[in-house]
Design a protein around this motif. Structure first.
Motif, PDB file in Angstrom:
ATOM      1  N   ARG A   1       0.866  -1.183   0.000  1.00  0.00           N
ATOM      2  CA  ARG A   1       0.000   0.000   0.000  1.00  0.00           C
ATOM      3  C   ARG A   1       0.896   1.223   0.000  1.00  0.00           C
ATOM      4  NH1 ARG A   1      -5.474  -1.018   3.050  1.00  0.00           N
ATOM      5  NH2 ARG A   1      -5.680  -3.230   2.651  1.00  0.00           N
ATOM      6  N   ALA A   2       0.484   2.243  -0.730  1.00  0.00           N
ATOM      7  CA  ALA A   2       1.285   3.460  -0.763  1.00  0.00           C
ATOM      8  C   ALA A   2       0.451   4.620  -1.272  1.00  0.00           C
ATOM      9  CB  ALA A   2       2.514   3.269  -1.656  1.00  0.00           C
ATOM     10  N   SER A   3       0.901   5.798  -0.939  1.00  0.00           N
ATOM     11  CA  SER A   3       0.276   7.035  -1.391  1.00  0.00           C
ATOM     12  C   SER A   3       1.328   8.132  -1.346  1.00  0.00           C
ATOM     13  CB  SER A   3      -0.895   7.401  -0.477  1.00  0.00           C
ATOM     14  OG  SER A   3      -1.321   8.732  -0.725  1.00  0.00           O
ATOM     15  N   ALA A   4       1.199   9.098  -2.214  1.00  0.00           N
ATOM     16  CA  ALA A   4       2.150  10.207  -2.244  1.00  0.00           C
ATOM     17  C   ALA A   4       2.102  11.046  -0.980  1.00  0.00           C
ATOM     18  CB  ALA A   4       1.884  11.083  -3.467  1.00  0.00           C
ATOM     19  N   THR A   5       1.049  10.912  -0.180  1.00  0.00           N
ATOM     20  CA  THR A   5       0.931  11.727   1.033  1.00  0.00           C
ATOM     21  C   THR A   5       1.445  11.028   2.294  1.00  0.00           C
ATOM     22  OG1 THR A   5      -1.316  10.932   1.448  1.00  0.00           O
ATOM     23  CG2 THR A   5      -1.088  12.935   0.105  1.00  0.00           C
ATOM     24  N   ALA A   6       1.819   9.754   2.203  1.00  0.00           N
ATOM     25  CA  ALA A   6       2.276   9.015   3.388  1.00  0.00           C
ATOM     26  C   ALA A   6       3.558   9.629   3.949  1.00  0.00           C
ATOM     27  CB  ALA A   6       2.508   7.553   3.033  1.00  0.00           C
ATOM     28  N   ARG A   7       3.644   9.667   5.268  1.00  0.00           N
ATOM     29  CA  ARG A   7       4.828  10.206   5.933  1.00  0.00           C
ATOM     30  C   ARG A   7       5.650   9.114   6.625  1.00  0.00           C
ATOM     31  NH1 ARG A   7       3.122  15.100   9.560  1.00  0.00           N
ATOM     32  NH2 ARG A   7       5.349  15.534   9.456  1.00  0.00           N
ATOM     33  N   ILE A   8       5.056   7.927   6.757  1.00  0.00           N
ATOM     34  CA  ILE A   8       5.731   6.794   7.388  1.00  0.00           C
ATOM     35  C   ILE A   8       5.759   5.647   6.400  1.00  0.00           C
ATOM     36  CG2 ILE A   8       5.621   5.105   9.280  1.00  0.00           C
ATOM     37  CD1 ILE A   8       4.041   7.291  10.855  1.00  0.00           C
ATOM     38  N   LEU A   9       6.906   4.989   6.305  1.00  0.00           N
ATOM     39  CA  LEU A   9       7.041   3.817   5.448  1.00  0.00           C
ATOM     40  C   LEU A   9       7.340   2.602   6.314  1.00  0.00           C
ATOM     41  CD1 LEU A   9       7.404   2.303   2.754  1.00  0.00           C
ATOM     42  CD2 LEU A   9       9.793   3.070   2.770  1.00  0.00           C
ATOM     43  N   VAL A  10       6.482   1.598   6.250  1.00  0.00           N
ATOM     44  CA  VAL A  10       6.727   0.313   6.902  1.00  0.00           C
ATOM     45  C   VAL A  10       7.335  -0.595   5.838  1.00  0.00           C
ATOM     46  CG1 VAL A  10       5.665  -1.698   7.978  1.00  0.00           C
ATOM     47  CG2 VAL A  10       4.861   0.601   8.567  1.00  0.00           C
ATOM     48  N   ALA A  11       8.599  -0.939   6.038  1.00  0.00           N
ATOM     49  CA  ALA A  11       9.335  -1.754   5.070  1.00  0.00           C
ATOM     50  C   ALA A  11       9.587  -3.127   5.682  1.00  0.00           C
ATOM     51  CB  ALA A  11      10.657  -1.075   4.706  1.00  0.00           C
ATOM     52  N   GLY A  12       8.692  -4.052   5.374  1.00  0.00           N
ATOM     53  CA  GLY A  12       8.810  -5.398   5.916  1.00  0.00           C
ATOM     54  C   GLY A  12       9.604  -6.310   5.005  1.00  0.00           C
ATOM     55  N   GLN A  13       9.425  -7.615   5.208  1.00  0.00           N
ATOM     56  CA  GLN A  13      10.166  -8.616   4.453  1.00  0.00           C
ATOM     57  C   GLN A  13       9.385  -9.024   3.204  1.00  0.00           C
ATOM     58  OE1 GLN A  13      13.058  -8.150   6.048  1.00  0.00           O
ATOM     59  NE2 GLN A  13      13.439 -10.264   6.571  1.00  0.00           N
TER      60      GLN A  13
ATOM     61  N   GLU B   1       9.064  10.560   6.050  1.00  0.00           N
ATOM     62  CA  GLU B   1      10.024  11.094   7.011  1.00  0.00           C
ATOM     63  C   GLU B   1      10.597  10.016   7.913  1.00  0.00           C
ATOM     64  OE1 GLU B   1       8.942  14.762   9.012  1.00  0.00           O
ATOM     65  OE2 GLU B   1       7.308  15.052   7.573  1.00  0.00           O
ATOM     66  N   LEU B   2       9.912   8.876   7.988  1.00  0.00           N
ATOM     67  CA  LEU B   2      10.383   7.807   8.863  1.00  0.00           C
ATOM     68  C   LEU B   2      10.167   6.462   8.181  1.00  0.00           C
ATOM     69  CD1 LEU B   2      11.396   6.800  11.658  1.00  0.00           C
ATOM     70  CD2 LEU B   2       8.982   6.754  12.379  1.00  0.00           C
ATOM     71  N   VAL B   3      11.231   5.669   8.118  1.00  0.00           N
ATOM     72  CA  VAL B   3      11.158   4.305   7.600  1.00  0.00           C
ATOM     73  C   VAL B   3      11.331   3.347   8.774  1.00  0.00           C
ATOM     74  CG1 VAL B   3      12.222   2.568   6.099  1.00  0.00           C
ATOM     75  CG2 VAL B   3      12.129   4.978   5.366  1.00  0.00           C
ATOM     76  N   LEU B   4      10.352   2.472   8.976  1.00  0.00           N
ATOM     77  CA  LEU B   4      10.488   1.388   9.944  1.00  0.00           C
ATOM     78  C   LEU B   4      10.972   0.184   9.145  1.00  0.00           C
ATOM     79  CD1 LEU B   4       7.219   1.868  12.043  1.00  0.00           C
ATOM     80  CD2 LEU B   4       9.517   2.783  12.485  1.00  0.00           C
ATOM     81  N   ALA B   5      12.277  -0.094   9.242  1.00  0.00           N
ATOM     82  CA  ALA B   5      12.904  -1.174   8.476  1.00  0.00           C
ATOM     83  C   ALA B   5      12.845  -2.448   9.310  1.00  0.00           C
ATOM     84  CB  ALA B   5      14.343  -0.811   8.135  1.00  0.00           C
ATOM     85  N   ILE B   6      12.048  -3.412   8.865  1.00  0.00           N
ATOM     86  CA  ILE B   6      11.743  -4.600   9.658  1.00  0.00           C
ATOM     87  C   ILE B   6      12.491  -5.811   9.130  1.00  0.00           C
ATOM     88  CG2 ILE B   6       9.892  -6.139  10.402  1.00  0.00           C
ATOM     89  CD1 ILE B   6       7.997  -3.689  10.033  1.00  0.00           C
TER      90      ILE B   6
END
Length: 197
Positions: free
Chosen positions: A35-47, A125-130
């Protein structure tokens, strides 16, 4: 998968939805889940999606997702609001299972789609790299020799990235062996997420 007509992110997500590049290597066939959108400020980067996520088409729709949302301090509605939180794993399709869990994410997504999609998410602005695969990609050569050391040194990657272990119940042992994670890092994750929402 969120698609917004008339914008580059929506167009690319539609293209990704039709991807069959590694279909022959996927035990259940392709079903990209992100899921993604140009307005998202947080990125959840899973496996990569697990089998339950593959079946439902909803990212982190499993016990791992429950724990991750707890770490982030968000409810399901907020978590699945692509306008605020993008969910872009290293591999978009279920890769199959191995003796001790799922196989690693297929590499095709990282080299084919990430360089096209991530630059369009300009407000992140923030990537949660999982997990280790996300650490390798999003920390750009700055990860440590082990996942534990990388997560323990989380302050080095601020403000843009926070490396996390996988929230899978399979990691209960790791969480018990590293009580500092719940004590120090989980509150920091929730605080930073709240500030961006």
């Amino acid at each position: 998968m969120t698609r917004t007509a008339g914008d580059p992110v929506g167009a690319l997500l539609a293209e990704i939805a039709g991807c069959t590049r590694c279909a022959a290597d996927l035990p259940l066939g392709p079903r990209p889940v992100l899921r993604a959108s140009a307005t998202a400020r947080i990125l959840v980067a899973g496996q990569a999606p697990g089998i339950r996520v593959h079946e439902t088409g909803i990212p982190f729709n499993d016990p791992s997702g429950d724990r991750l949302r707890d770490w982030m301090g968000v409810d399901r509605e907020t978590f699945y609001d692509a306008g605020r939180i993008a969910i872009v794993p290293m591999g978009f399709c279920y890769p199959g299972s191995a003796e001790r869990g799922d196989l690693p994410p297929r590499p095709e997504c990282a080299w084919q789609w990430h360089p096209r999609l991530l630059p369009l998410l300009e407000r992140i602005e923030l990537v949660l790299a999982i997990g280790a695969h996300a650490h390798r990609y999003h920390l750009h050569g700055r990860r440590k020799e082990s996942l534990t050391e990388t997560v323990r040194c989380w302050r080095e990657y601020l403000p843009g990235v926070i490396p996390l272990p996988h929230p899978s119940p399979r990691n209960n042992g790791w969480l018990k062996q590293n009580p500092w994670f719940d004590r120090e890092l989980v509150p920091e994750v929730a605080c930073r997420v709240a500030a961006l929402l």
